[in-house]
Write an enzyme that holds these catalytic residues in place. Sequence first.
Site, PDB file in Angstrom:
ATOM      1  CG  ASN A  43      -4.193   2.032   2.942  1.00  0.00           C
ATOM      2  OD1 ASN A  43      -5.286   2.517   2.623  1.00  0.00           O
ATOM      3  ND2 ASN A  43      -3.149   2.788   3.286  1.00  0.00           N
ATOM      4  CE  LYS A 103      -1.314   3.671   0.064  1.00  0.00           C
ATOM      5  NZ  LYS A 103       0.012   4.231   0.039  1.00  0.00           N
ATOM      6  CG  HIS A 109      -1.193   5.546   6.092  1.00  0.00           C
ATOM      7  ND1 HIS A 109      -0.491   6.320   5.199  1.00  0.00           N
ATOM      8  CD2 HIS A 109      -1.057   4.262   5.672  1.00  0.00           C
ATOM      9  CE1 HIS A 109       0.035   5.527   4.274  1.00  0.00           C
ATOM     10  NE2 HIS A 109      -0.295   4.283   4.534  1.00  0.00           N
ATOM     11  CD  GLU A 118      -0.176   7.449   1.631  1.00  0.00           C
ATOM     12  OE1 GLU A 118      -1.398   7.254   1.665  1.00  0.00           O
ATOM     13  OE2 GLU A 118       0.617   6.702   1.019  1.00  0.00           O
ATOM     14  CD  GLU A 136       2.152   1.212   6.473  1.00  0.00           C
ATOM     15  OE1 GLU A 136       1.898   0.430   5.563  1.00  0.00           O
ATOM     16  OE2 GLU A 136       1.574   2.299   6.594  1.00  0.00           O
ATOM     17  N   GLY A 181       4.877   2.971  -1.141  1.00  0.00           N
ATOM     18  CA  GLY A 181       4.583   3.365  -2.515  1.00  0.00           C
ATOM     19  C   GLY A 181       5.822   3.628  -3.354  1.00  0.00           C
ATOM     20  CB  SER A 232       7.357  -1.367  -1.506  1.00  0.00           C
ATOM     21  OG  SER A 232       7.161  -0.008  -1.854  1.00  0.00           O
TER      22      SER A 232
HETATM   23  C1  PEP Z   1       0.554   1.733   2.684  1.00  0.00           C
HETATM   24  O1  PEP Z   1       0.138   2.738   2.152  1.00  0.00           O
HETATM   25  O2  PEP Z   1       0.185   1.466   3.834  1.00  0.00           O
HETATM   26  C2  PEP Z   1       1.490   0.885   1.948  1.00  0.00           C
HETATM   27  C3  PEP Z   1       2.139  -0.025   2.620  1.00  0.00           C
HETATM   28  O3  PEP Z   1       1.598   1.106   0.608  1.00  0.00           O
HETATM   29  P1  PEP Z   1       2.501   0.274  -0.437  1.00  0.00           P
HETATM   30  O4  PEP Z   1       2.299  -1.188  -0.159  1.00  0.00           O
HETATM   31  O5  PEP Z   1       1.974   0.676  -1.786  1.00  0.00           O
HETATM   32  O6  PEP Z   1       3.912   0.697  -0.219  1.00  0.00           O
END
Ligand code: PEP
Length: 251
Positions: free
Chosen positions: A9, A11, A95, A97, A167, A173, A212
Amino acid sequence: MRRPLVAGNWKMHGTCASVAELVEGLRQLQLSDAVEVAVMPSFVHLAAVEAGLRGSRVEVGAQDCSVEAGQAARTGEVSASQLADMQCRWVLVGHSERRSLLGESDAVVAGKFAAALQGGLVPVLCVGETLQEREAGETLAVVGRQVERVLDEVGVENFARAVIAYEPVWAIGSGLSATAEQAQEVHAAIRAQLASKSQSVAGAMRILYGGSVKPSSAAELFGMPDIDGGLIGGASLNADDFGAICRAAGC
Ligand code: PEP
């Protein structure tokens, strides 16, 4: 046997130049057939990324779609059928966000999931709890509710054409991945929830972990019985790191 999927992703990251460089890096990767791989660039880079990756093992997806599957007066929105027309195969739905920063409710997420299916895409339904919810012992209830709302909308049979990504919001992040055991507990609960409606859908469902994931943590996470790959944010912006994560899923 479920074939693992690793999806990146991107973003709202990248310029034309940096995205071209990343695509070149992805083209160089030696990827095993045992793993499916996709990247989700921002809408503005989709066409270039799709053209750049054509003929490679890496497929293209989008980060969101409209609740309207086809053409409609929805200024600024992009429909699943437009994405399919761009050779996209996958789309993220819900997601965290978008849920937290853009106010997407469970009902909107369910509508987008249905629209993705209608438009011919594979929805990747993102679910996960906040830190506050985890600390209150509500993780399984929150994730269960997020999945149930979509099950109510489309029925379990339609999950045969979808992927789920767990997630934890606090892990995205933040550099703080869930432990493999924490993730496995939630993945097993999601699979059990599906199994209560359809054993075959539950058995075939790919449930990705996101939050992460790094090359150093990927193998342990992907080694858990109910973790079928990953949704990767930050580490997917580096082709070598992303390749290492794909390899961890593919062997
Ligand atoms: C994401 O935004 O779906 C995500 C998993 O980000 P990160 O790997 O940076 O935590």
